[in-house]
Design a protein around this motif. Sequence first.
Motif, short mmCIF file in Angstrom:
data_model
loop_
_atom_site.label_atom_id
_atom_site.label_comp_id
_atom_site.label_asym_id
_atom_site.label_seq_id
_atom_site.Cartn_x
_atom_site.Cartn_y
_atom_site.Cartn_z
N LEU A 162 33.82 44.58 36.05
CA LEU A 162 33.90 44.27 34.66
C LEU A 162 33.01 43.39 34.23
N ARG A 163 32.62 42.25 34.81
CA ARG A 163 31.66 41.45 34.11
C ARG A 163 30.25 42.05 34.08
N GLU A 164 29.99 42.93 35.01
CA GLU A 164 28.77 43.45 35.02
C GLU A 164 28.43 44.81 33.98
N ASN A 165 29.91 45.39 33.47
CA ASN A 165 29.67 46.39 32.60
C ASN A 165 30.50 46.14 31.47
N THR A 166 31.07 45.13 30.91
CA THR A 166 31.95 45.08 29.87
C THR A 166 31.40 43.66 28.80
N LYS A 167 31.84 43.71 27.70
CA LYS A 167 31.62 42.70 26.85
C LYS A 167 33.14 42.16 26.17
N ILE A 168 33.18 40.83 26.48
CA ILE A 168 34.42 40.37 26.09
C ILE A 168 34.54 40.12 24.31
N ASP A 169 35.54 40.18 23.82
CA ASP A 169 35.76 40.10 22.39
C ASP A 169 35.66 38.48 22.12
N LYS A 170 35.93 38.23 20.56
CA LYS A 170 35.80 36.94 20.18
C LYS A 170 36.73 35.84 20.95
N SER A 171 37.87 36.43 21.18
CA SER A 171 38.92 35.67 21.92
C SER A 171 38.74 35.37 23.42
N GLY A 172 37.59 35.88 23.78
CA GLY A 172 36.95 35.64 25.46
C GLY A 172 37.83 36.71 26.15
N LYS A 173 38.46 37.69 25.66
CA LYS A 173 39.43 38.55 26.46
C LYS A 173 38.83 39.97 26.40
N LEU A 174 39.20 40.92 27.30
CA LEU A 174 38.71 42.25 27.32
C LEU A 174 39.92 42.94 26.81
N SER A 175 39.34 43.97 25.95
CA SER A 175 40.25 44.53 24.83
C SER A 175 40.87 45.94 25.35
N ASN B 113 32.42 46.69 46.68
CA ASN B 113 31.49 46.69 45.29
C ASN B 113 30.22 47.55 46.01
N SER B 114 30.52 48.60 46.89
CA SER B 114 29.11 49.20 47.27
C SER B 114 29.14 50.62 46.63
N GLU B 115 29.23 50.94 45.35
CA GLU B 115 29.27 52.06 44.66
C GLU B 115 27.74 52.42 44.86
N ASN B 116 27.48 53.71 44.69
CA ASN B 116 26.26 54.17 44.72
C ASN B 116 25.65 54.01 43.01
N GLU B 117 26.53 53.82 42.09
CA GLU B 117 25.90 53.75 40.68
C GLU B 117 26.57 52.81 39.91
N GLN B 118 26.18 52.53 38.88
CA GLN B 118 26.82 51.41 38.09
C GLN B 118 27.88 52.04 37.41
N GLN B 119 29.20 51.19 37.52
CA GLN B 119 30.24 51.61 37.05
C GLN B 119 30.36 51.35 35.52
N ARG B 120 29.85 52.29 34.49
CA ARG B 120 29.59 52.20 33.47
C ARG B 120 30.86 52.67 32.66
N GLN B 121 31.88 53.26 33.41
CA GLN B 121 33.15 53.60 32.81
C GLN B 121 33.94 52.44 32.29
N TYR B 122 33.67 51.25 32.81
CA TYR B 122 34.54 50.03 32.19
C TYR B 122 33.98 49.68 30.97
N GLU B 123 32.74 49.91 30.68
CA GLU B 123 32.49 49.35 29.28
C GLU B 123 32.99 50.17 27.99
N HIS B 124 33.77 51.23 28.42
CA HIS B 124 34.13 52.16 27.35
C HIS B 124 35.55 52.84 27.83
N CYS B 125 35.96 52.41 28.69
CA CYS B 125 37.27 53.03 29.20
C CYS B 125 38.36 52.72 28.20
N ASP B 126 39.46 53.78 28.15
CA ASP B 126 40.52 53.52 27.14
C ASP B 126 41.76 52.93 27.78
N GLY B 127 41.58 52.35 29.24
CA GLY B 127 42.56 51.80 29.89
C GLY B 127 42.18 51.68 31.44
#
Length: 529
Positions: free
Chosen positions: A369-382, A310-324
């Motif tokens: 994933l915790r840093e960059n994503t939001k879970i849905d109503k079921s508590g799971k990642l989409s 977890n030593s990336e230079n930048e925030q890994q925002r791709q997980y917030e919107h990635c397609d898979g």
Amino acid sequence: MSEAAKEPAKHSYYFGPGLTDLKQVVTSALKNIEESLFSLADTIDSPSFMSNVDSVIINVLWWIFSYTFWIGAATMTILAGVTFCFFMLIPHIAVFLVVDIIGIAYTGIIFVIELVMMKLRRVSLVCDTCHTRFAYPVYICPSCGAKHQELSPNVFGALHHRCTCGAKLPSSLLVLKNPRRSLDAICPNCWKSGREVTVQGAGSHTVCIPVVGGESAGKSAFITAYVKDLIDHQASAHGLTTHFYDDSKKSMYSAMTMDYQNGTVKKTATVTRTDISSTISFSFYLEGEKLKPRRLMQIYDIAGETFVGNSENEQQRQYEHCDGIVLVIDPMSLPKAQALFGNQMDAGDQSAVSSASLEDVMNALNNDLRENTKIDKSGKLSMPLAVVLNKVDEAEGLDDRFGNKGVMKIRAANTERFTDDFDLMDLLCRQFLVDMDMPEIVDLIEQNFKSSRFFAVSAIGHTAGNGNAFKPLNVNAVMSWILQNCDPNLAKDLSMQTFSKASLPLEKPVAGLYEELLAGQGGSKQSSQ
């Protein structure tokens, strides 16, 4: 970035300038009436022949006559002004308001059409540097270099905006001649941070897929195997054309081609500079007559050491919107698998086993994933998660347990119980991890992701470096499943492998299930959990 506070464009005539003109017309008419009244007031002054008249009565009568005349004249002037307003000014105002309403409505219609097209086509870009997804970049005026943050149908114009320098800029997808996507553009998020990062592909539908895993798990080999086949064979076979995002991606592909032909792959280098992205994106376009809009494929790779640490230079925002997400696992990195099958490996494969523990890999993924994503109503990642047990051919026991060989063997022993090879492969992969003392990994994936599927894969198809070209196994199936979930139109255009809609896993992986399946015991038909 002080210049960003004001859009360098002139307001549309219907959103301000027209009202200013109307105000000037009304003000001018009222001013003329006022000047006429003051001019009439000057007539009240006594004429010169009255200066020698001493009679008070005559003077009083004269003033009465003068004021009566002024009142009458003023009344007539006011009536004339009202008449002018009613017959000339009011129609002018009415016509303007009708035209202005039509203009505003027209802009609104173009805005709605643009919004619907953007949504339906899923038009967006992803910055290579900050990994933010956005629909509209900051466009640069080709004449003066001014930066336009709002180049879309709005108060500055429907189909075009007028830059403050006078240049006419396209502001809608509906403009086909000299389209908006031909303008130079920069990332809006980076610009707000004080950097100008050029982005390309405006108007495209960006498909973003991170490939993650520990060091030496086979991520780079997986990406190489997939893009080589897609660009060289699949795309052209289905009437699609490809071209690279820029020259740097073209150079990356040249290196991939050499690795593919030689049956080797270079380990993803750890980025040591702190001013550039730790995540490497291989980006290319897919275009076709029926593929609208074009696709910008972005497949991300990151050094395993950087990812796990977890030593990336930048925030890994791709997980917030990635397609898979593709999670690549080296099964021989599991201690129990090494103990059971390590003696079946040759020296080349043994030296290339990943040293990253699966627990550390999962912890790193969960942290991102915790840093960059939001879970849905079921508590799971989409987003769909494809779990790849790579290097299935590095030991015969692996293929026998969950690879194609294992699938055929279990199906033969359970002819009515299982009807789909990839559904059974998913179960065997999960069962393998359970038998290798990793049940918590299987449970964690099932608990956190709404959709997941496990695959047995060999990205290279043989021991790396033996002089033979790649012979990938099930790599395309992995990406087909992700695209079937995130972009079914593209999957259809490429005639990709289709998958069942069964609820996975077919059965709950538990200790002893593999032996039961091997013996052909248990349920008589395929079931879902």
